[in-house]
Structures are given as structure tokens and as C-alpha cells.
Design an enzyme around this catalytic site. Structure first.
Site, PDB file in Angstrom:
ATOM      1  N   ASN A   8       0.854  -1.193   0.000  1.00  0.00           N
ATOM      2  CA  ASN A   8       0.000   0.000   0.000  1.00  0.00           C
ATOM      3  C   ASN A   8       0.888   1.241   0.000  1.00  0.00           C
ATOM      4  OD1 ASN A   8      -1.854   2.024   0.480  1.00  0.00           O
ATOM      5  ND2 ASN A   8      -2.363   1.355   2.566  1.00  0.00           N
ATOM      6  N   TRP A   9       0.949   1.901  -1.147  1.00  0.00           N
ATOM      7  CA  TRP A   9       1.829   3.076  -1.255  1.00  0.00           C
ATOM      8  C   TRP A   9       1.253   4.306  -0.568  1.00  0.00           C
ATOM      9  CZ3 TRP A   9       4.072   3.519  -6.937  1.00  0.00           C
ATOM     10  CH2 TRP A   9       4.775   2.340  -7.250  1.00  0.00           C
ATOM     11  N   LYS A  10      -0.029   4.266  -0.237  1.00  0.00           N
ATOM     12  CA  LYS A  10      -0.716   5.438   0.344  1.00  0.00           C
ATOM     13  C   LYS A  10      -0.543   6.650  -0.574  1.00  0.00           C
ATOM     14  CE  LYS A  10      -0.272   3.326   4.839  1.00  0.00           C
ATOM     15  NZ  LYS A  10      -0.195   3.468   6.281  1.00  0.00           N
ATOM     16  N   HIS A  93      -9.685   1.026   4.561  1.00  0.00           N
ATOM     17  CA  HIS A  93      -8.436   1.221   5.303  1.00  0.00           C
ATOM     18  C   HIS A  93      -8.703   2.160   6.481  1.00  0.00           C
ATOM     19  CE1 HIS A  93      -4.385   2.425   6.353  1.00  0.00           C
ATOM     20  NE2 HIS A  93      -3.975   1.332   5.728  1.00  0.00           N
ATOM     21  N   GLU A  95      -7.128   4.558   7.611  1.00  0.00           N
ATOM     22  CA  GLU A  95      -6.904   5.987   7.321  1.00  0.00           C
ATOM     23  C   GLU A  95      -8.117   6.593   6.613  1.00  0.00           C
ATOM     24  OE1 GLU A  95      -3.109   5.502   5.391  1.00  0.00           O
ATOM     25  OE2 GLU A  95      -2.206   4.992   7.318  1.00  0.00           O
ATOM     26  N   GLU A 164      -5.487  -5.227  10.470  1.00  0.00           N
ATOM     27  CA  GLU A 164      -4.531  -4.133  10.606  1.00  0.00           C
ATOM     28  C   GLU A 164      -4.771  -3.392  11.917  1.00  0.00           C
ATOM     29  OE1 GLU A 164      -2.609  -2.925   6.749  1.00  0.00           O
ATOM     30  OE2 GLU A 164      -4.316  -1.602   7.010  1.00  0.00           O
ATOM     31  N   GLY A 170       2.416   2.091  11.016  1.00  0.00           N
ATOM     32  CA  GLY A 170       3.386   3.189  10.947  1.00  0.00           C
ATOM     33  C   GLY A 170       4.256   3.335  12.185  1.00  0.00           C
ATOM     34  N   SER A 210       3.172  -2.154  10.073  1.00  0.00           N
ATOM     35  CA  SER A 210       4.631  -2.202  10.302  1.00  0.00           C
ATOM     36  C   SER A 210       5.277  -3.497   9.847  1.00  0.00           C
ATOM     37  CB  SER A 210       4.945  -1.920  11.777  1.00  0.00           C
ATOM     38  OG  SER A 210       4.580  -0.592  12.091  1.00  0.00           O
ATOM     39  N   GLY A 231       2.860  -1.159   4.295  1.00  0.00           N
ATOM     40  CA  GLY A 231       2.645   0.206   3.820  1.00  0.00           C
ATOM     41  C   GLY A 231       3.992   0.844   3.531  1.00  0.00           C
ATOM     42  N   GLY A 232       4.568   1.472   4.553  1.00  0.00           N
ATOM     43  CA  GLY A 232       5.851   2.167   4.402  1.00  0.00           C
ATOM     44  C   GLY A 232       6.907   1.333   3.687  1.00  0.00           C
TER      45      GLY A 232
HETATM   46  P1  PGA Z   1       2.681   0.406   7.603  1.00  0.00           P
HETATM   47  O1  PGA Z   1       1.219   0.614   6.976  1.00  0.00           O
HETATM   48  O2  PGA Z   1       3.231  -0.860   7.029  1.00  0.00           O
HETATM   49  O3  PGA Z   1       3.449   1.623   7.148  1.00  0.00           O
HETATM   50  O4  PGA Z   1       2.516   0.319   9.076  1.00  0.00           O
HETATM   51  C1  PGA Z   1       0.338  -0.465   6.803  1.00  0.00           C
HETATM   52  C2  PGA Z   1      -1.008   0.034   6.365  1.00  0.00           C
HETATM   53  O5  PGA Z   1      -1.460   1.087   6.842  1.00  0.00           O
HETATM   54  O6  PGA Z   1      -1.652  -0.566   5.513  1.00  0.00           O
END
Ligand code: PGA
Length: 252
Positions: A8-10, A93, A95, A164, A170, A210, A231-232
Site C-alpha cells: 500500500n503506497w498510500k 483502510h 486511514e 490491521e 506506521g 509495520s 505500507g511504508g
Molecule cells: P505500515 O502501513 O506498514 O506503514 O505500518 C500499513 C497500512 O497502513 O496498511
């Protein structure tokens, strides 16, 4: 069951940078039929990435989709428009939930994804406060129930559910296997209760928050976890390639 990695590049990287990252990734990833690797860049990148991507190495997903197919909805992108461009779409998600998406809306988005032939990745997870109040399982199963509510048994068998835990996203530190296990169990047993055995056997449950290469073995060793949602780490080609390699080695 094949292992699944969904990056997930966000809200990172425009079309030019996206193409560069995909090229780099493809240089560092080996195609391996045991593992499905999906990247989810922002909408603006999907068209150009779709044209250059090596489908033996990478599949494409979107990070969101509108719940209706077309109409006067300024700024929105529908699952109907994404059809043919992506295979997967992340729905619900945390977010996006934090920006106001409700369980009811997420249920409609799941139905729109399925109606348009996309595989939805439904994200569920509790906040730290909910965890401290022993509400993790209730929150996860309530989100799951609402998210799947408009789908049939056959639909549910084909979706992906991502656990999640919001408090770990994050943070650089994933939830421990001991913390992940009960949520995975609850997700599978809720699906079995509501949609039957074959839906519960078919649904793919993955973990996100994470995720980094060092944690791959520990997370995939959890009974019922078939994949990861970094994500990151998905923005760093070397680290993402390491995650893919670790998953492939785990599968071997
Ligand atoms: P993260 O994000 O790996 O940066 O913690 C995961 C996500 O929000 O899908």
C-alpha cells in the site's frame, strides 16, 4: 493456498516516480508462482503503471473505490472505472475510516468491488484505546460483519481480509504473533458462522501494520495468515523485495 503480499503506497509518488519504483522492484523480484505480489499506487499512477508492469511479477490494486458505478460525484473514482486496470482494491483502510468512512459505506464499497470483478481487500482493526478496553475482537468482528454484509457466500470465499491493528500501523513495530492470533481466529470463525465452511476456507486473511522483512517468518507462521500488507516498506524497493523474497522462501 498461495501467499499474498499487498503493498500500500498510500499518498506517495506521482506517475514518473511510480514508474521508476516499479522498474526497480521488477529488477529485484523473482517471479514465483507460490506468491502473488500486488502493489497499490495512487489512482493517478495506475494507468501508466498498468501499461509497463510485468504481470508475472506484479499485480495492480487501487487504494479505494467509490460505492456507485458512475454519476455526479466530483473527485471520486468508481470500481467500474478501475475494472480492467487493476485486479485488487483496498477497502475500508483505517486511514479512510478516520476520514469519515462508515461501516455501512464500506459494505457498499465491498459490493461495488465484487460487482465489478475486483478482489477487495477489506481492512479491519482496532485502535489502542479499544484494545485497552478489551474491545479488539468486538471491533474487528463488527467491522468484518458490516463490510461483508452485502456479499453472498460465494463472494466472501474470494475476498481478502486484512487485520490491521491501527495502533501498530506506521509505528515500526508490528503486533506480536500472540496479539495477532486471536483476531485471525475470530475473523475466520465469524465468516464460518455467517457464510459457511467453504467461504471460511476460501477467504484469504492477511496481516498489515509495520510489516518488514525481519518479521515475515513470525507472521506467516501464525495459523490462518496467508499474507502481508506492508505500507511504508512497500515504498522502499530493496526492503519490499526482501519481504517478497522472505515470503517466497517461507513458501518453498
Ligand atoms: P505500515 O502501513 O506498514 O506503514 O505500518 C500499513 C497500512 O497502513 O496498511
Amino acid at each position: 493456498m498461495k501467499h499474498l503480499i499487498v503493498g500500500n503506497w498510500k499518498m506517495h509518488l506521482g506517475p514518473h516516480e511510480a514508474d521508476m519504483l516499479v522498474k526497480r522492484l521488477e529488477q529485484h523480484i523473482e517471479a514465483d508462482p507460490s506468491t502473488e505480489v500486488v502493489i497499490c499506487p495512487p489512482f493517478i499512477d495506475l494507468h501508466s503503471v498498468a501499461r509497463t508492469i510485468d504481470p508475472k511479477k506484479l499485480k495492480l490494486g487501487a487504494q479505494n473505490a467509490f460505492h456507485l458505478d458512475e454519476g455526479p460525484y466530483t473527485g471520486e473514482v468508481s470500481a467500474a472505472m478501475l475494472k480492467g486496470l487493476v485486479d485488487y482494491v483496498i477497502i475500508g483502510h483505517s486511514e479512510r475510516r478516520a476520514m469519515g468512512e462508515t461501516d455501512a459505506l464500506i459494505g457498499k464499497k465491498m459490493a461495488a468491488a465484487v460487482r465489478n470483478g475486483l478482489t477487495p481487500v477489506l481492512c479491519v482493526g482496532e485502535t489502542l484505546n479499544e484494545r485497552h478496553h478489551n474491545l479488539s475482537i468486538k471491533v474487528v468482528t463488527d467491522q468484518l460483519t458490516a463490510g461483508l454484509s452485502l456479499l453472498t457466500d460465494e463472494d466472501v470465499a474470494k475476498v481478502v481480509v486484512a487485520y490491521e491493528p491501527i495502533w501498530a500501523i506506521g509505528s515500526g513495530v508490528p503486533a506480536t504473533p500472540e496479539q495477532i492470533k486471536p483476531a485471525i481466529k475470530a475473523i475466520r470463525s465469524t465468516i464460518e458462522e455467517l457464510y459457511g465452511e467453504s467461504a471460511s476456507a476460501g477467504v484469504r486473511i492477511i496481516y498489515g501494520a509495520s510489516v518488514a522483512s525481519d518479521f515475515v517468518n513470525g507472521i506467516l507462521s501464525i495459523d490462518g495468515v496467508v499474507g502481508l500488507l506492508p505500507g511504508g516498506a512497500s515504498l522502499n524497493y530493496a526492503e519490499f523485495a526482501k519481504i517478497v523474497k522472505a515470503v517466497q522462501e517461507f513458501s518453498a
